[in-house]
Write a protein that holds these residues in place. Structure first.
Motif, PDB file in Angstrom:
ATOM      1  N   ALA A  50       0.839  -1.191   0.000  1.00 59.13           N
ATOM      2  CA  ALA A  50       0.000   0.000   0.000  1.00 59.13           C
ATOM      3  C   ALA A  50       0.875   1.241   0.000  1.00 59.13           C
ATOM      4  CB  ALA A  50      -0.933   0.012   1.216  1.00 59.13           C
ATOM      5  N   ILE A  51       0.340   2.321  -0.546  1.00 57.64           N
ATOM      6  CA  ILE A  51       1.037   3.596  -0.595  1.00 57.64           C
ATOM      7  C   ILE A  51       0.010   4.701  -0.433  1.00 57.64           C
ATOM      8  CG2 ILE A  51       0.916   3.654  -3.119  1.00 57.64           C
ATOM      9  CD1 ILE A  51       3.667   5.075  -3.071  1.00 57.64           C
ATOM     10  N   ASN A  52       0.332   5.688   0.397  1.00 58.07           N
ATOM     11  CA  ASN A  52      -0.616   6.768   0.604  1.00 58.07           C
ATOM     12  C   ASN A  52      -0.595   7.734  -0.571  1.00 58.07           C
ATOM     13  OD1 ASN A  52       1.862   8.106   1.193  1.00 58.07           O
ATOM     14  ND2 ASN A  52       0.786   9.524   2.568  1.00 58.07           N
ATOM     15  N   TRP A  53      -1.498   8.682  -0.558  1.00 60.87           N
ATOM     16  CA  TRP A  53      -1.677   9.551  -1.726  1.00 60.87           C
ATOM     17  C   TRP A  53      -0.432  10.366  -2.038  1.00 60.87           C
ATOM     18  CZ3 TRP A  53      -1.307  14.858  -1.741  1.00 60.87           C
ATOM     19  CH2 TRP A  53      -1.351  15.507  -0.505  1.00 60.87           C
ATOM     20  N   GLY A  54       0.334  10.746  -1.016  1.00 61.45           N
ATOM     21  CA  GLY A  54       1.538  11.525  -1.244  1.00 61.45           C
ATOM     22  C   GLY A  54       2.772  10.688  -1.532  1.00 61.45           C
ATOM     23  N   GLY A  55       2.690   9.393  -1.325  1.00 58.52           N
ATOM     24  CA  GLY A  55       3.805   8.513  -1.596  1.00 58.52           C
ATOM     25  C   GLY A  55       4.803   8.365  -0.460  1.00 58.52           C
TER      26      GLY A  55
END
Length: 120
Positions: A50-55
């Motif tokens: 998984a990766i959040n929207w900002g990376g």
């Protein structure tokens, strides 16, 4: 709404590499956390990465740590899963997912899946 289209799966030999791509559409794509799940025949769905929207926040399943890399290019509305040192145990259908929650265990949006088969 978010629509996800995956590509890049295929048949490879153990030790080879593949890069999966997930092209997303939607006016708020860059705000969504993204991830990958996989499911092999006869087995339960398994979280991969998984990766959040900002990376800046990334998480991997223990089974793929050190071998897989998740990344995203918001300018291209695309998420990637670089898979190195593939093992037969990695054989599965891989699904791109999206959710507003980085830690979602049941993501809201799913792609159609792309098959990865690793021969020994």
């Amino acid at each position: 709404q978010v629509q996800l289209v995956e590509s890049g799966g295929g048949l490879v030999q153990a030790g080879d590499s593949l890069r999966l791509s997930c092209a997303a559409s939607g006016r708020t794509f860059s705000r969504y956390a993204m991830g990958w799940f996989r499911q092999a025949p006869g087995k339960e769905r398994e979280f991969v990465a998984a990766i959040n929207w900002g990376g800046g926040l990334i998480n991997y399943a223990n089974s793929v740590k050190g071998r897989f890399t998740i990344s995203r290019d918001n300018a291209k509305n695309t998420v990637y899963l670089q898979m190195n040192s593939l093992k037969p145990e990695d054989t599965a259908a891989y699904y791109c997912v999206a959710d507003l929650n980085y830690r979602a265990t049941e993501p809201e949006y799913w792609g159609q899946g792309t098959q990865v088969t690793v021969s020994s």
